[in-house]
Design a protein around this motif. Structure first.
Motif, short mmCIF file in Angstrom:
data_model
loop_
_atom_site.label_atom_id
_atom_site.label_comp_id
_atom_site.label_asym_id
_atom_site.label_seq_id
_atom_site.Cartn_x
_atom_site.Cartn_y
_atom_site.Cartn_z
N PRO A 559 -11.74 5.47 4.10
CA PRO A 559 -12.24 5.88 2.78
C PRO A 559 -11.09 5.92 1.77
O PRO A 559 -9.94 6.15 2.13
N GLU A 560 -11.42 5.70 0.52
CA GLU A 560 -10.41 5.64 -0.53
C GLU A 560 -9.60 6.93 -0.61
O GLU A 560 -8.39 6.91 -0.86
N SER A 561 -10.26 8.07 -0.40
CA SER A 561 -9.55 9.36 -0.48
C SER A 561 -8.47 9.45 0.59
O SER A 561 -7.40 10.02 0.36
N ALA A 562 -8.74 8.88 1.77
CA ALA A 562 -7.75 8.89 2.84
C ALA A 562 -6.61 7.92 2.54
O ALA A 562 -5.44 8.21 2.79
N LYS A 563 -6.97 6.75 2.00
CA LYS A 563 -5.93 5.76 1.66
C LYS A 563 -4.93 6.33 0.65
O LYS A 563 -3.73 6.07 0.73
N LYS A 564 -5.43 7.11 -0.32
CA LYS A 564 -4.54 7.69 -1.32
C LYS A 564 -3.55 8.67 -0.71
O LYS A 564 -2.45 8.86 -1.23
N GLN A 565 -3.95 9.29 0.42
CA GLN A 565 -3.09 10.28 1.05
C GLN A 565 -2.13 9.68 2.06
O GLN A 565 -0.96 10.08 2.12
N VAL A 566 -2.59 8.70 2.85
CA VAL A 566 -1.79 8.27 4.00
C VAL A 566 -1.42 6.79 4.01
O VAL A 566 -0.68 6.35 4.89
N LEU A 567 -1.90 6.01 3.04
CA LEU A 567 -1.61 4.57 3.06
C LEU A 567 -0.84 4.10 1.82
O LEU A 567 0.30 3.61 1.92
N TYR A 568 -1.46 4.23 0.65
CA TYR A 568 -0.86 3.68 -0.58
C TYR A 568 0.56 4.20 -0.88
O TYR A 568 1.41 3.43 -1.33
N PRO A 569 0.83 5.50 -0.64
CA PRO A 569 2.20 5.97 -0.98
C PRO A 569 3.29 5.42 -0.06
O PRO A 569 4.46 5.52 -0.38
N TYR A 570 2.90 4.85 1.10
CA TYR A 570 3.90 4.50 2.10
C TYR A 570 3.91 3.03 2.52
O TYR A 570 4.78 2.63 3.30
N LEU A 571 2.98 2.26 2.01
CA LEU A 571 2.96 0.83 2.31
C LEU A 571 2.43 0.08 1.10
O LEU A 571 1.36 0.41 0.59
N SER A 572 3.17 -0.90 0.65
CA SER A 572 2.76 -1.70 -0.50
C SER A 572 2.62 -3.16 -0.09
O SER A 572 3.60 -3.81 0.29
N GLU A 573 1.38 -3.65 -0.13
CA GLU A 573 1.13 -5.05 0.21
C GLU A 573 1.77 -5.97 -0.82
O GLU A 573 2.31 -7.03 -0.48
N ASP A 574 1.73 -5.56 -2.09
CA ASP A 574 2.27 -6.41 -3.16
C ASP A 574 3.77 -6.62 -3.03
O ASP A 574 4.27 -7.74 -3.17
N SER A 575 4.50 -5.54 -2.78
CA SER A 575 5.97 -5.65 -2.69
C SER A 575 6.44 -5.87 -1.26
O SER A 575 7.65 -6.02 -1.02
N ARG A 576 5.50 -5.82 -0.29
CA ARG A 576 5.80 -6.04 1.13
C ARG A 576 6.78 -5.00 1.66
O ARG A 576 7.60 -5.28 2.52
N GLN A 577 6.67 -3.78 1.15
CA GLN A 577 7.61 -2.73 1.53
C GLN A 577 6.93 -1.62 2.32
O GLN A 577 5.74 -1.33 2.13
N LEU A 578 7.72 -0.99 3.19
CA LEU A 578 7.34 0.27 3.81
C LEU A 578 8.21 1.36 3.18
O LEU A 578 9.40 1.13 2.92
N ARG A 579 7.61 2.51 2.96
CA ARG A 579 8.34 3.59 2.27
C ARG A 579 8.23 4.89 3.05
O ARG A 579 7.15 5.26 3.52
N MET A 580 9.36 5.55 3.20
CA MET A 580 9.39 6.89 3.79
C MET A 580 9.88 7.86 2.73
O MET A 580 10.80 7.55 1.97
N VAL A 581 9.27 9.03 2.68
CA VAL A 581 9.70 10.08 1.76
C VAL A 581 10.16 11.27 2.60
O VAL A 581 9.38 11.82 3.38
N VAL A 582 11.42 11.62 2.45
CA VAL A 582 12.00 12.74 3.18
C VAL A 582 12.32 13.83 2.18
O VAL A 582 13.07 13.61 1.23
#
Length: 793
Positions: A559-582
């Protein structure tokens, strides 16, 4: 000079009228004066990491959000408490500039009740949707890899409320254009027309920044009002980068006004005690205030923003102008005592003639000291260098214009004689004569101790240490740090891995290893990454890992609400990046930014086998560290260049190599002492104290110039070095003593501030002033007596 004296002594009213017009013009600009403690002012302009950070923000959004900690005594999920939280959230949403509010009420739940992979896409469980099991939700919030120690504390008593503020899209676009053009400018890729366009854009950004800052300050004030209205059932604190910058501006603004007034009041009292005449209070204080106001108006007119680094410019200009005026006053009174029959005009003329050269030379050396900051490469430091260089020039010019004009309009005051032989300065002269050799031994011991302290000096400081423990901002940051997973974000970006992540099991295991390693560090709080999603999906799949095929199916069904929490902030298909926030724990007293950054880089590249150029550490944590490290390096360069330039100035002024060397030696000590004390007391250099060395050198050499200039004049009388020392201490020594004591007491006022860097700045600058006074009235004359340099008469 005759033209000058003819104007200031014969047409003082006209001169004062012209000065008044200039003053009024610049005072009229002061409403446009602005303070800046935004993240832009806390980072290094032209930093490669800054460019990268700005590109990352486009993909993942800004980290400039507010965090409200909501702490309760009882059950966080009790119906009464949830209703209170709903009302609070509703009030926050109604604030005009608030874009969104995220709370425990609206986040998606995955284990309340537990969702299987089959119904993960169909169910959207949350407390707001009234389909959550609150008992299970309580357990999920405390133990979930996503929410534990992040949205809710491990004890379940504290939750975070994330408040995202609205963007001004036009302003955002304008800043992006400016940043792109700045990069081209740094690479010398701008045409003349584009350079002109960049200047126009810079001015537009400046104007918009003022508006946005005021709007943000108003919004934060409204949020604080809302917090105070809802503190009956919860303990609430505000945090986040926007709040930190807003509060820093508030503290700086408060210190600028309150402590400037306090400095003026205290200096007035000291002048009254010293001179026992209202005339010698009003004239010096009045000219000093006008000088500082004119400079403030100039800053407003030019659109220069005052940052944390330059925030004490007003107090500095007050005392530097006062220093010049006190020297004029003391010399005026000395001449009046020695020549009671001189008429007023001749008395003023003699004062100016005798003090013009030493005051000019001291202004030039102070100009050089502050001008050395221009080589730092750090925009706020460069601006501070320009501010003070221009400011000391204004102080000199105004002093030598306003003082004679005002004195020309006043009747000649009868100056009562004073006994200089009983003064502190004469006692110092006796000390030098009798115990000078002991003094050298003591100073050598002090220098050794100072060098030891300097070896321990660092720039490792924490935002939380900028504020006293009893302040709201310190308490709020402490609560968020200890209960909700840390404050300042560190980001790790992995390039070209986003697409492979879904299909490559080894890569997923490696990212998991990185996540676990970061989570194990004592300096880190909550770690957020795409690995959180993997942990949630594994739980939903009866604790069995999913293969790439099923992962691709499930991720599309989330669901979109879950993607906003656990997917979009940490993986970007457009930039092909994985992101970690510490999130880094600012309350960790052992936190050392540079060491932590190097340790993480080394571990990921060496132990976890990622190529060094395949990942980047970024975020405000890295940018602020780069700023501090650059400040430290530039300070070392600055001190070396300052001494070299001042030695050249001394050669020009004294026309003697030996005198120049003797004058330089005592003035190295105040800087060594200050830096040594800070190192021994384990006080880190920060954005404000980093400039103390330049200030100490600039003001210290003023004393040396005044002393040697008077020593040369007195030496003509009998060519007796010891007698000359006594006469110099009894004359110019008094002016040095009065000036230094007044300045010292003025700076000590800053010790009452709530902003810790201001306290350190005030205390250590005061120590530097006293050190400069003592070394120039003890070590300098002792060296002259020892060497007996040839003095050109």
């Amino acid at each position: 000079m005759n033209v000058f004296f003819g104007f200031v002594l014969k047409k003082p009213l006209l001169g004062l009228a012209l000065l008044s017009l200039v003053t009024i013009f610049f005072i009229a600009q002061i409403p446009d004066f602005q303070l800046d403690a935004s993240s832009d002012s806390l980072v290094l302009e032209g930093d490669e990491n800054l460019r990268y950070y700005q590109s990352i923000k486009k993909n993942y959004g800004s980290d400039d959000y507010l965090v409200i900690s909501y702490q309760v005594e009882g059950n966080l999920l009790a119906s009464e408490q949830l209703n209170h939280l709903r009302k609070f959230r509703q009030k926050l949403i109604k604030i005009n500039q608030v874009k969104s509010v995220t709370t425990i009420l609206d986040v998606p739940l995955f284990r309340s009740p537990p969702l299987s992979l089959a119904n993960l896409a169909d169910e959207n469980i949350s407390i707001d949707n009234s389909n959550a099991d609150l008992i299970l939700a309580n357990d999920e919030f405390k133990n979930s890899p996503l929410y534990a120690n992040n949205l809710v504390s491990k004890d379940g008593k504290t939750t975070a409320i994330l408040v995202v503020l609205k963007d001004n899209h036009k302003f955002k676009k304008l800043r992006e254009n400016r940043d792109k053009m700045r990069i081209k400018m740094a690479d010398n890729k701008l045409s003349d027309d584009q350079k002109l366009k960049l200047k126009i854009i810079e001015k537009q950004v400046l104007k918009n920044t003022i508006v946005q800052s005021e709007l943000q300050t108003q919004t934060i004030a409204k949020i604080r009002t809302t917090i105070s209205q809802h503190s009956d059932k919860a303990r609430l604190f505000l945090g986040g980068l926007p709040m930190i910058t807003s509060d820093i501006v508030a503290y700086i603004g408060s210190d600028l006004i309150i402590f400037s007034l306090a400095v003026i009041g205290l200096m007035s009292l000291i002048l009254m005690i010293i001179f026992k005449s209202i005339r010698w209070v009003i004239i010096p204080i009045g000219i000093s205030i006008v000088s500082a106001l004119i400079m403030t108006g100039i800053l407003a007119y030019l659109g220069w923003k005052v940052t944390v680094i330059s925030s004490n410019f007003f107090s500095l200009l007050l005392v530097m102008t006062l220093s010049v005026i006190i020297h004029l006053v003391v010399r005026y009174r000395e001449i009046a005592q020695l020549n009671p029959d001189l008429d007023s005009s001749q008395l003023i003329k003699d004062t100016l003639l005798q003090m013009f050269k030493p005051c000019l030379f001291t202004t030039l050396t102070t100009f050089v000291a502050f001008g050395s900051l221009l080589i730092s490469g750090i925009r706020p430091v460069i601006d501070f260098g320009w501010m003070m260089s221009i400011g000391v020039t204004i102080a000199f010019m105004l002093s030598f214009l306003a003082f004679p004009m005002i004195m020309s309009l006043l009747s000649k005051e009868k100056i009562s004689k004073h006994k200089t032989e009983l003064s502190v300065t004469t006692s110092l002269a006796k000390f030098v004569e009798k115990f000078g050799n002991h003094l050298l031994v003591v100073l050598i011991i002090f220098v050794i101790g100072a060098w030891f302290g300097i070896s321990k000096l660092s720039v490792e400081n924490r935002f939380i240490d900028f504020f006293k423990k009893n302040t709201e901002i310190n308490q709020g940051l402490t609560l968020i740090d200890k209960k909700l997973g840390g404050t300042i974000p560190l980001e790790i970006i992995f390039d070209d891995l986003a697409e492979d992540y879904w299909f490559d099991e080894d890569l997923r295991d490696e990212i998991h290893e990185v996540h676990q390693y970061l989570d194990s560090l004592k300096e880190t709080g909550k770690v957020l990454s795409i690995d959180i999603l993997m942990q949630l999906l594994t739980q939903a799949n009866n604790d069995e890992k999913l293969n790439g095929f099923f992962l691709n199916i499930i991720r599309l069904q989330l669901p979109e609400s879950a993607k906003k929490q656990v997917l979009y902030p940490y993986l970007s298909e457009d930039s092909r990046q994985l992101r970690m926030v510490v999130r880094i724990l600012e309350t960790n007293k052992e936190l050392k930014r540079s060491e932590l950054i190097d340790k993480i880089k080394h571990h990921i590249s060496t132990n976890l086998r990622f190529k060094a150029d395949s990942f980047h550490l970024n975020g405000m944590f890295v940018l602020y560290n780069n700023m501090l490290q650059s400040l430290f390096e530039s300070q070392i360069k600055t001190i070396a260049i300052v001494f070299m330039m001042i030695f050249i100035m001394f050669l020009f002024i004294f026309k003697s190599i030996s005198l120049s060397i003797l004058a330089l030696i005592p003035n190295t000590l105040p800087s060594l002492f200050i830096l040594g004390i800070m190192g021994l007391l384990n006080i880190s250099l920060d954005l404000m104290t980093i400039t103390i060395s330049a200030i100490a050198i600039g003001i210290g050499v003023d004393n040396a110039i005044h002393y040697i200039h008077r020593f040369k004049d007195e030496f003509k009388k009998d060519r007796d070095y010891i007698a000359t020392m006594y006469r110099s201490h009894a004359s110019i020594g008094l002016a040095m003593f009065y000036t230094s004591i007044t300045v010292t007491m003025g700076f000590l006022i800053l010790a009452l501030s709530n902003f810790i860097p201001s306290i350190y700045f005030g205390v250590f600058t005061a120590i530097a002033m006293l050190s400069a006074l003592l070394t120039n009235l003890t070590l300098l004359p002792k060296l002259i007596l020892m060497v007996k340099p040839k003095i050109n008469l």
